[in-house]
Write an enzyme that holds these catalytic residues in place. Structure first.
Site, PDB file in Angstrom:
ATOM      1  N   ALA A  63       0.842  -1.197   0.000  1.00  0.00           N
ATOM      2  CA  ALA A  63       0.000   0.000   0.000  1.00  0.00           C
ATOM      3  C   ALA A  63       0.878   1.247   0.000  1.00  0.00           C
ATOM      4  O   ALA A  63       2.065   1.179   0.299  1.00  0.00           O
ATOM      5  CB  ALA A  63      -0.900  -0.007   1.218  1.00  0.00           C
ATOM      6  N   GLY A 104       0.597  -5.275   0.980  1.00  0.00           N
ATOM      7  CA  GLY A 104      -0.546  -5.435   0.084  1.00  0.00           C
ATOM      8  C   GLY A 104      -0.156  -6.138  -1.213  1.00  0.00           C
ATOM      9  O   GLY A 104      -0.972  -6.855  -1.809  1.00  0.00           O
ATOM     10  N   GLU A 107      -0.212  -9.681  -0.377  1.00  0.00           N
ATOM     11  CA  GLU A 107      -1.607 -10.124  -0.230  1.00  0.00           C
ATOM     12  C   GLU A 107      -2.270 -10.315  -1.595  1.00  0.00           C
ATOM     13  O   GLU A 107      -3.059 -11.236  -1.787  1.00  0.00           O
ATOM     14  CB  GLU A 107      -2.394  -9.109   0.610  1.00  0.00           C
ATOM     15  CG  GLU A 107      -1.965  -9.141   2.072  1.00  0.00           C
ATOM     16  CD  GLU A 107      -2.746  -8.148   2.907  1.00  0.00           C
ATOM     17  OE1 GLU A 107      -2.552  -6.935   2.689  1.00  0.00           O
ATOM     18  OE2 GLU A 107      -3.544  -8.569   3.756  1.00  0.00           O
ATOM     19  N   GLU A 127       3.773  -5.367   7.474  1.00  0.00           N
ATOM     20  CA  GLU A 127       2.836  -4.381   8.037  1.00  0.00           C
ATOM     21  C   GLU A 127       3.062  -4.127   9.516  1.00  0.00           C
ATOM     22  O   GLU A 127       2.960  -2.989   9.997  1.00  0.00           O
ATOM     23  CB  GLU A 127       1.388  -4.845   7.837  1.00  0.00           C
ATOM     24  CG  GLU A 127       0.873  -4.682   6.421  1.00  0.00           C
ATOM     25  CD  GLU A 127       1.143  -5.890   5.536  1.00  0.00           C
ATOM     26  OE1 GLU A 127       2.023  -6.706   5.869  1.00  0.00           O
ATOM     27  OE2 GLU A 127       0.470  -6.017   4.498  1.00  0.00           O
TER      28      GLU A 127
END
Ligand SMILES: NC(=O)c1ccc[n+]([C@@H]2O[C@H](COP(=O)([O-])OP(=O)(O)OC[C@H]3O[C@@H](n4cnc5c(N)ncnc54)[C@H](O)[C@@H]3O)[C@@H](O)[C@H]2O)c1
Length: 702
Positions: A63, A104, A107, A127
């Site tokens: 992200a 992200g 993910e 994270e």
């Protein structure tokens, strides 16, 4: 086009290429693009399968952290939902990963049906290091793919793992030697052609079944991580979320993960950890030493003095692959110093953290000598002899004579004037402070001290050297104690005054530990030794301003021959061979005696007053340092305190913490303390200015 996802066709396979330099971050725009591209390829009957890959340096770094500080824009694409759509796709989706898949980005890969990675790729879920958790299914898909225990390690560890490890654990399927994208296209086509059921991580049950009989895994893990995770919220939230993989149906676990993610993202802890992340990158920026300033190449080094610090500095240089010549004043001191270096390496080998061969290679890079002539070829010489000005000057005059003309001469002094040391040479522009922290081979901080004449090239050289050594160099100016220790004195002084007023060392140490520091001031003092600063205080006694409050308690402890752990007693006593501090009534009596002598009536000091009394003056000193131009920015001070003194990262360093507390509160308290206790506590002008303007240190720019 940068900031978008390109769709390329390879026959019946659609290639979606993330393109958002520098790390293909999943900004709101990128997420929306991903969602739209998925709809497009699913609707296109000529597409049989999909490959997701990255443009440029990597697959995807995750992200966009800078977007975290503000709430998502209205109608913003929701990554978990998009990743659910990716996973639910009836057409095979294969991730072709090169460089990095993090956060992200990882993910996204977990939502694909197959993950292929190029050699050299690093993958993981970092994270937790930003005070959050994988909030787009990571805490659910990872345990289903690799098992609960391995997932806990990956998620709570927060590291990026080499592709080989990812394949071994099972969160990458294959390391592809040849053309990654071609292979991914071929695999995607095969998957589509076979018609075999797609492997969707969220639907895997085998690992969860295996863990279901052992619910104690989670508590055991919490216990195991307790020491490292002390005070942090995110690691515990990660464990809780992984646990729901066993206790909640998948959709509910995913919803819960989202709720927890949002709570963490909005927390002070995450703001602090994000601040820390950016602060560590910001330190490299020095306005008058631009990035393109030529740094002198450092291919070899010299260290003068092989005591506590010199030995550690030599190890640090050797660890980074640099040949080091170490000079001492006598054969005996040289032998002793190198024996300690050898012993330190051997301890690491015996813990299994270093191979014998690597230890031998590092030792082989260290050449002992008694002859200054042997230092002539070094690109940098670091001096770490006793803290005595005449000696430092003599050493620098000799270094100046023997070292090659373009060599940098650095001093590890912690209190002496770098300019006075530089004046002993004919090249003050090449003299600089490199203030390492003890143990120098372990601690990551270096305060790089800029003297009045230090040149931009010299600064660029030591800043680069810090990096080469795997450390963080922070540029500071010349003053007593530089930035870190100067602030430490302000804090420690108030701790001693609190002892006079009614507190005892165990109370102060407990409160400071609970605040999040690795240990309180008195345990720390026992560890580092009381005698060094005693010697300094004695030397300064004659010039100490009589009107300033001075606590004689530490001197009295030293007068009893109690220098800390090394003498078996200091502020505490120690059983032989043990490092456990035991409160000692002798010290209680000594302190009560000093209070009586000074006519101070002892009172009950509450726990609540200890943090403001110790840390507000520390912040206040930081404000003075900024105003005096001795640090470039408040966040540099935060980096110094996090890496040199163990200030809790979840508080972001003292200056960031102060902003959270509010500078108005700090200023008002300082003013009250100043009225009550006098001069040492006078609020800094900058603190007052910012408080009056309703600003924080983050807003301050020189
Ligand atoms: N100990 C710390 O925590 C710490 C932290 C940061 C900076 N420093 C600074 O680092 C420097 C060294 O401190 P230390 O704790 O390693 O001291 P130390 O006493 O452990 O080591 C000093 C070494 O210098 C050697 N030495 C003395 N005169 C010499 C000479 N003329 N030529 C060559 N070697 C000589 C001594 O034999 C000794 O081995 C000091 O300036 C100190 O202020 C210390």
């Amino acid at each position: 086009m940068p900031g978008s996802i390109a769709l390329e066709r390879r026959g019946d396979v659609a290639l979606l290429r993330l393109d958002n330099p520098p790390v293909n971050g999943l900004s709101f725009a990128m997420r929306a693009a991903l969602g739209e591209r998925m709809v497009e390829v699913l609707a296109d009957d000529s597409v049989a399968a999909v490959v997701v890959c990255g443009a440029g340096r990597m697959f995807c770094g995750g992200a966009d952290i800078r977007e975290f500080s503000a709430p998502p824009p209205p109608g913003a694409a929701h990554l978990p939902a998009i990743l659910d759509d990716v996973e639910a796709s009836p057409k095979p989706v294969v991730a072709a990963i090169h460089g990095v898949a993090a956060g992200g980005g990882m993910e996204l890969a977990l939502a694909c049906h197959m993950r292929l990675a190029a050699p050299g790729t690093r993958l993981g879920l970092p994270e937790v290091t930003l005070g959050i958790l994988p909030g787009a299914g990571g805490t659910q898909r990872m345990p289903r793919l690799i098992g609960v225990e391995a997932a806990l390690d990956v998620i709570v560890g927060g590291k990026l793992h080499p592709v080989e490890k990812a394949v071994a654990l099972g969160f990458a399927d294959e390391r592809v030697e040849g053309d990654l994208e071609e292979t991914a296209v071929a695999r995607a086509r095969d998957l589509a052609a076979s018609g075999a059921p797609l492997r969707r991580a969220s639907q895997l049950t085998e690992h969860l079944e295996a863990a279901r009989g052992r619910p104690e895994i989670f508590d055991e893990f919490r216990k195991k991580m307790a020491k490292r995770a002390r005070g942090f919220d995110a690691p515990y939230a990660c464990v809780d979320c992984v646990e729901t993989a066993l206790t909640l149906p998948y959709p509910e676990a995913l919803k819960n993960e989202r709720t927890v993610f949002q709570r963490l993202r909005a927390s002070d802890q995450s703001a602090a950890q994000r601040h820390a992340f950016f602060a560590e990158r910001e330190v490299a920026k020095i306005p008058d030493v631009p990035k393109d300033t030529p740094a002198r190449p450092v291919a070899s080094a010299a260290v003068v003095g092989c005591g506590t610090m010199g030995g550690g500095i030599a190890m640090s240089l050797a660890n980074a692959g640099l040949p080091v010549t170490v000079l001492e004043s006598s054969q005996e001191a040289l032998d002793r110093g190198l024996a300690t270096v050898r012993k330190n390496y051997a301890a690491t080998v015996s813990k299994g953290r270093l191979s014998q061969a690597e230890m031998d290679a590092r030792l082989a890079r260290i050449t002992p000598t008694l002859d200054y002539a042997d230092l002539g070829a070094a690109d940098i010489a670091v001096e770490a002899v006793f803290e005595e000005m005449p000696l430092k000057k003599e050493v620098f005059a000799r270094l100046d004579r023997v070292c090659k003309p373009d060599a940098v001469l650095a001093t590890n002094t912690s209190t002496l004037d770098v300019d006075a040391i530089a004046a002993a040479t004919s090249r003050p522009e090449q003299v600089v402070g490199t203030h390492f922290f003890s143990p120098a081979n372990v601690m990551r901080l270096m305060e790089n001290v800029r003297g009045a004449h230090t040149s931009p090239e010299t600064i660029a050289t030591v800043m680069k050297l810090s990096k080469t050594l795997g450390k963080i160099g922070v540029l500071v100016g010349v003053c007593d104690g530089f930035v870190g220790n100067r602030m430490l004195y302000a804090y420690r002084r108030q701790a001693d005054f609190l002892l006079e007023e009614g507190a005892l060392p165990p109370q102060i140490d407990r409160v400071v530990y609970d605040f999040g520091m690795p240990m309180g001031p008195y345990q720390m003092n026992d560890l580092t030794g009381l005698d060094v600063s005693w010697r300094v205080r004695k030397a300064q006694a004659a010039t100490r301003p009589a009107h300033l409050r001075y606590s004689p308690i530490a001197d009295r402890v030293c007068e009893m021959g109690r220098y800390g752990q090394k003498t078996g007693a200091g502020w505490y006593r120690y059983e032989p061979g043990s490092r456990t501090p035991i409160p000692d009534p002798v010290i209680d009596q000594l302190i009560a005696g000093v209070s009586a002598e000074l006519g101070i009536e002892r009172r009950a000091v509450s726990d609540d007053e200890i943090v403001p009394r110790l840390f507000y003056p520390l912040v206040n000193e930081g404000a003075k340092i900024l105003d005096e131009g001795l640090a470039l920015r408040a966040s540099d001070i935060d980096v110094i305190w996090m890496h040199g003194y163990g200030f809790p990262r979840y508080r972001g360093g003292p200056m960031f913490w102060a902003d959270l507390v509010g500078l108005r509160t700090i200023y008002d308290t300082m003013s009250r303390l100043h009225d009550e206790h006098g001069e040492w506590l006078e609020p800094a002008p900058l603190l007052k200015r910012l408080a009056d303007q309703g600003k924080g240190f983050a807003d301050w720019a020189k």
